[in-house]
Motif scaffolding. Structure first.
Motif, short mmCIF file in Angstrom:
data_model
loop_
_atom_site.label_atom_id
_atom_site.label_comp_id
_atom_site.label_asym_id
_atom_site.label_seq_id
_atom_site.Cartn_x
_atom_site.Cartn_y
_atom_site.Cartn_z
N ASN A 1 9.88 -0.94 -5.76
CA ASN A 1 10.20 -1.30 -4.38
C ASN A 1 10.29 -2.81 -4.23
O ASN A 1 9.88 -3.57 -5.10
CB ASN A 1 9.16 -0.74 -3.42
CG ASN A 1 7.75 -1.05 -3.86
OD1 ASN A 1 7.27 -2.14 -3.67
ND2 ASN A 1 7.09 -0.08 -4.46
N ALA A 2 10.85 -3.22 -3.11
CA ALA A 2 11.01 -4.64 -2.83
C ALA A 2 10.93 -4.87 -1.33
O ALA A 2 11.25 -3.98 -0.54
CB ALA A 2 12.35 -5.14 -3.38
N ASP A 3 10.51 -6.07 -0.98
CA ASP A 3 10.35 -6.39 0.44
C ASP A 3 10.53 -7.89 0.64
O ASP A 3 10.32 -8.68 -0.28
CB ASP A 3 8.96 -5.96 0.92
CG ASP A 3 8.91 -5.64 2.39
OD1 ASP A 3 7.95 -4.97 2.83
OD2 ASP A 3 9.82 -6.06 3.13
N SER A 4 10.86 -8.27 1.85
CA SER A 4 11.04 -9.69 2.17
C SER A 4 9.72 -10.34 2.60
O SER A 4 9.68 -11.55 2.83
CB SER A 4 12.08 -9.84 3.28
OG SER A 4 11.67 -9.12 4.43
N ILE A 5 8.65 -9.52 2.70
CA ILE A 5 7.35 -10.05 3.10
C ILE A 5 6.27 -9.50 2.18
O ILE A 5 6.52 -8.63 1.34
CB ILE A 5 7.00 -9.66 4.56
CG1 ILE A 5 6.89 -8.13 4.69
CG2 ILE A 5 8.05 -10.21 5.53
CD1 ILE A 5 6.34 -7.67 6.02
N TRP A 6 5.05 -10.02 2.33
CA TRP A 6 3.86 -9.45 1.66
C TRP A 6 3.20 -8.56 2.70
O TRP A 6 2.48 -9.02 3.57
CB TRP A 6 2.93 -10.57 1.23
CG TRP A 6 1.67 -10.10 0.55
CD1 TRP A 6 0.47 -9.87 1.14
CD2 TRP A 6 1.50 -9.82 -0.84
NE1 TRP A 6 -0.43 -9.47 0.20
CE2 TRP A 6 0.15 -9.42 -1.02
CE3 TRP A 6 2.35 -9.87 -1.95
CZ2 TRP A 6 -0.36 -9.08 -2.28
CZ3 TRP A 6 1.83 -9.54 -3.19
CH2 TRP A 6 0.50 -9.14 -3.34
N GLY A 7 3.48 -7.26 2.61
CA GLY A 7 2.99 -6.34 3.62
C GLY A 7 1.50 -6.11 3.54
O GLY A 7 0.87 -6.31 2.51
N ASP A 8 0.95 -5.66 4.67
CA ASP A 8 -0.47 -5.32 4.74
C ASP A 8 -0.59 -3.84 4.39
O ASP A 8 -0.44 -2.97 5.25
CB ASP A 8 -1.00 -5.60 6.15
CG ASP A 8 -2.49 -5.40 6.28
OD1 ASP A 8 -3.08 -5.88 7.26
OD2 ASP A 8 -3.07 -4.74 5.39
N VAL A 9 -0.89 -3.57 3.13
CA VAL A 9 -0.92 -2.19 2.64
C VAL A 9 -2.00 -1.38 3.36
O VAL A 9 -1.79 -0.23 3.74
CB VAL A 9 -1.15 -2.16 1.12
CG1 VAL A 9 -1.29 -0.74 0.62
CG2 VAL A 9 -0.01 -2.86 0.41
N GLU A 10 -3.15 -1.99 3.57
CA GLU A 10 -4.25 -1.27 4.23
C GLU A 10 -3.90 -0.90 5.66
O GLU A 10 -4.44 0.06 6.21
CB GLU A 10 -5.52 -2.09 4.17
CG GLU A 10 -6.07 -2.23 2.74
CD GLU A 10 -7.44 -2.89 2.72
OE1 GLU A 10 -7.96 -3.22 3.79
OE2 GLU A 10 -7.98 -3.06 1.61
N ALA A 11 -3.01 -1.66 6.26
CA ALA A 11 -2.59 -1.37 7.63
C ALA A 11 -1.44 -0.36 7.66
O ALA A 11 -0.99 0.03 8.74
CB ALA A 11 -2.16 -2.65 8.34
#
Length: 122
Positions: free
Chosen positions: A95-105
């Motif tokens: 996977n890829a994303d433009s941000i560092w997501g909050d996985v726990e959220a």
């Protein structure tokens, strides 16, 4: 846009596999690349992720055994899996994303691959 993952396959416990994923340049600016997995009967979980700057994050269950890396051109991400265990049996998704997501959220990456199956026999 779909990422292209490859490298899965049947392996014996204690063995190694290297997963690869091509991230299309058409996606544009990518900050985080990574791998999730879904084992039979279980929810999908984060395995590892890496930023464009090289910072990494691993699930506790794979620390010391798995290594995530990416090319300097940032269009490919790899997952080297060593000392595999039967519990590592899963479908692995890049996977890829433009941000560092909050996985726990509950944040999930924006772009996904089709999944590559990696069964580990005991």
């Amino acid at each position: 846009v779909q990422l292209q993952a490859s490298g899965g396959g049947l392996v014996q416990a204690g063995g190694s596999l290297r997963l690869s994923c091509v991230i299309p340049r058409s996606i544009g600016s990518i900050y985080t690349m990574g791998w999730y997995r879904q084992a039979p009967g279980k929810e999908r979980e984060l395995v590892a992720r890496i930023t464009s700057g090289g910072s990494t994050n691993y699930a506790d269950s794979v620390k010391g055994r798995f290594t995530i890396s990416r090319t300097s051109a940032k269009n490919m991400v790899y997952l080297q899996m060593n000392s595999l265990k039967p519990d590592d049996t899963a479908v692995y998704y890049c996977n890829a994303d433009s941000i560092w997501g909050d996985v726990e959220a509950g944040d999930e990456p924006e772009y996904w691959g089709q999944g590559t199956r990696s069964p580990v026999s005991s």
